[in-house]
Design a protein around this motif. Sequence first.
Motif, PDB file in Angstrom:
ATOM      1  N   SER A 299      70.927   5.842  64.498  1.00  0.00           N
ATOM      2  CA  SER A 299      70.870   4.427  64.877  1.00  0.00           C
ATOM      3  C   SER A 299      70.391   3.544  63.726  1.00  0.00           C
ATOM      4  N   LEU A 300      69.817   4.146  62.685  1.00  0.00           N
ATOM      5  CA  LEU A 300      69.349   3.385  61.531  1.00  0.00           C
ATOM      6  C   LEU A 300      70.457   3.119  60.519  1.00  0.00           C
ATOM      7  N   LEU A 301      71.602   3.772  60.685  1.00  0.00           N
ATOM      8  CA  LEU A 301      72.683   3.626  59.717  1.00  0.00           C
ATOM      9  C   LEU A 301      73.277   2.224  59.752  1.00  0.00           C
ATOM     10  N   PRO A 302      73.735   1.713  58.621  1.00  0.00           N
ATOM     11  CA  PRO A 302      74.401   0.404  58.617  1.00  0.00           C
ATOM     12  C   PRO A 302      75.769   0.491  59.280  1.00  0.00           C
ATOM     13  N   GLU A 303      76.329  -0.643  59.613  1.00  0.00           N
ATOM     14  CA  GLU A 303      77.644  -0.675  60.251  1.00  0.00           C
ATOM     15  C   GLU A 303      78.748  -0.263  59.280  1.00  0.00           C
ATOM     16  N   GLU A 304      78.557  -0.571  58.020  1.00  0.00           N
ATOM     17  CA  GLU A 304      79.574  -0.252  57.013  1.00  0.00           C
ATOM     18  C   GLU A 304      78.905  -0.169  55.648  1.00  0.00           C
ATOM     19  N   GLY A 305      79.729   0.061  54.628  1.00  0.00           N
ATOM     20  CA  GLY A 305      79.194   0.134  53.275  1.00  0.00           C
ATOM     21  C   GLY A 305      78.756   1.535  52.920  1.00  0.00           C
ATOM     22  N   LYS A 306      77.641   1.641  52.205  1.00  0.00           N
ATOM     23  CA  LYS A 306      77.153   2.957  51.815  1.00  0.00           C
ATOM     24  C   LYS A 306      75.660   3.057  52.086  1.00  0.00           C
ATOM     25  N   VAL A 307      75.196   4.297  52.153  1.00  0.00           N
ATOM     26  CA  VAL A 307      73.793   4.545  52.444  1.00  0.00           C
ATOM     27  C   VAL A 307      73.327   5.768  51.668  1.00  0.00           C
ATOM     28  N   GLU A 308      72.093   5.708  51.193  1.00  0.00           N
ATOM     29  CA  GLU A 308      71.455   6.860  50.567  1.00  0.00           C
ATOM     30  C   GLU A 308      70.440   7.441  51.543  1.00  0.00           C
ATOM     31  N   ILE A 309      70.423   8.750  51.653  1.00  0.00           N
ATOM     32  CA  ILE A 309      69.402   9.431  52.442  1.00  0.00           C
ATOM     33  C   ILE A 309      68.406  10.027  51.453  1.00  0.00           C
ATOM     34  N   ILE A 310      67.274   9.362  51.283  1.00  0.00           N
ATOM     35  CA  ILE A 310      66.233   9.819  50.360  1.00  0.00           C
ATOM     36  C   ILE A 310      65.337  10.781  51.124  1.00  0.00           C
ATOM     37  N   THR A 311      65.235  11.999  50.671  1.00  0.00           N
ATOM     38  CA  THR A 311      64.550  13.008  51.466  1.00  0.00           C
ATOM     39  C   THR A 311      63.932  14.102  50.595  1.00  0.00           C
ATOM     40  N   ASN A 312      63.070  14.879  51.212  1.00  0.00           N
ATOM     41  CA  ASN A 312      62.491  16.043  50.546  1.00  0.00           C
ATOM     42  C   ASN A 312      63.200  17.330  50.946  1.00  0.00           C
ATOM     43  N   ASP A 313      64.207  17.219  51.856  1.00  0.00           N
ATOM     44  CA  ASP A 313      64.909  18.414  52.345  1.00  0.00           C
ATOM     45  C   ASP A 313      66.351  18.044  52.680  1.00  0.00           C
ATOM     46  N   ALA A 314      67.260  18.284  51.738  1.00  0.00           N
ATOM     47  CA  ALA A 314      68.656  17.901  51.919  1.00  0.00           C
ATOM     48  C   ALA A 314      69.324  18.685  53.050  1.00  0.00           C
ATOM     49  N   ASP A 315      68.932  19.942  53.257  1.00  0.00           N
ATOM     50  CA  ASP A 315      69.544  20.745  54.320  1.00  0.00           C
ATOM     51  C   ASP A 315      69.240  20.155  55.695  1.00  0.00           C
ATOM     52  N   ARG A 316      67.983  19.780  55.928  1.00  0.00           N
ATOM     53  CA  ARG A 316      67.626  19.211  57.216  1.00  0.00           C
ATOM     54  C   ARG A 316      68.220  17.814  57.414  1.00  0.00           C
ATOM     55  N   ALA A 317      68.490  17.123  56.315  1.00  0.00           N
ATOM     56  CA  ALA A 317      69.082  15.784  56.402  1.00  0.00           C
ATOM     57  C   ALA A 317      70.591  15.816  56.607  1.00  0.00           C
ATOM     58  N   GLU A 318      71.203  16.992  56.527  1.00  0.00           N
ATOM     59  CA  GLU A 318      72.661  17.099  56.610  1.00  0.00           C
ATOM     60  C   GLU A 318      73.241  16.499  57.886  1.00  0.00           C
ATOM     61  N   PRO A 319      72.613  16.672  59.091  1.00  0.00           N
ATOM     62  CA  PRO A 319      73.193  16.060  60.298  1.00  0.00           C
ATOM     63  C   PRO A 319      73.311  14.536  60.211  1.00  0.00           C
ATOM     64  N   ILE A 320      72.392  13.902  59.531  1.00  0.00           N
ATOM     65  CA  ILE A 320      72.467  12.441  59.379  1.00  0.00           C
ATOM     66  C   ILE A 320      73.630  12.075  58.462  1.00  0.00           C
TER      67      ILE A 320
END
Length: 364
Positions: A299-320
């Motif tokens: 629900s935090l994602l923008p409607e369009e464009g691009k987004v960066e997922i800044i994280t300490n664990d890329a594997d757990r962030a994969e679903p987003i």
Amino acid sequence: MDFYRFEPDRYPEEPGCYLMFDRSGRLLYVGKAVNLRRRLCSYFQSRPDRPKVARLVQEIADIEIMIVGNENESLTLETNLIQYYLPPYNRAKKRESSVYPYIAVTQEPLPRLSAADRDRQAPPASGRNGGERLIGPFPNPVFRNYALEFAIDSYRLRTCEPIPDRLCMRYYLGKCGGVCELKESEEQYDERLCDALRMLADPGEVPREMEKAMEVLATRLQFEKAKDMHVRLSALRSMLDVQAVNVPRDYHQIAVFFGTTHLLAARIEYGMLRSRFIWLDYDKGDDGSKEKWVQRLTSLLPEEGKVEIITNDADRAEPILQAARARRIKAKPVLPAKGAKRRLLHICERNFIYRSEFIRQNKT
């Protein structure tokens, strides 16, 4: 009426912002502090000095904090939060313009410098404003205004529009070279303008040049002017502290710090952290609740464009990331090692540790 039970040890002695809520969960007030514990103690361990503060204290049912790295970040975050949530007990900053502050170089034979603002809730401009050259953005409008005034006066640049046919008072005060009546050549004016732009191109250079000017004023025994410049100099230096909660970008970010069973996330809009942290339990087993944290972060994602997922664990962030790509949003994970993105993730980590410790203490 039951008043809020204030426990000083619950709050850290660190810089940040505090958010005060009433019993219905309505946000009443946002404040900033260099030392959160000390600032909050001033509300509850002494008599309020104003009726407004006394009314606020009576309504408080909960206090949430957001820890940052320094005073500059707390000041910026406070402004972002107030302009996003519009709390009823905050007044002044709700009326402030929410902008990225620039300085524009006008398109004229003898260019002037002027303030130029850009909406902070849209991608920041860069390079040009129509045909005008843009310098910045600066840390905040106050810094920009001080720097602009100092550059114009110190380098004796013209402010008149249109160019007058006679010398104005600024010339006689030594704040203009008098190019309108050929007291100087256009080449001399252009040379001073270039010097001013070189200074403004590096915000850190502004207080250095201001310090030199202050010393000159002191040697001339112009102590009142030197004192005023010292006040501005101190303010500018504090505004130059490294900060990560307002970094102009033309895309959105979601910062997520994963712990063993919980996560803390922040939504950053065009470089602005302007809303509360999200605290979620993401490891509840196989009963279907495990998907709720993905839905909440999606629900935090923008409607369009691009987004960066800044994280300490890329594997757990994969679903987003998968959810973003399913919406045809360009998304990529970032595991930062340094810079503003690493600092932003560190802010999430620090707040994650604080909340984890607070929950642990409440359980024991």
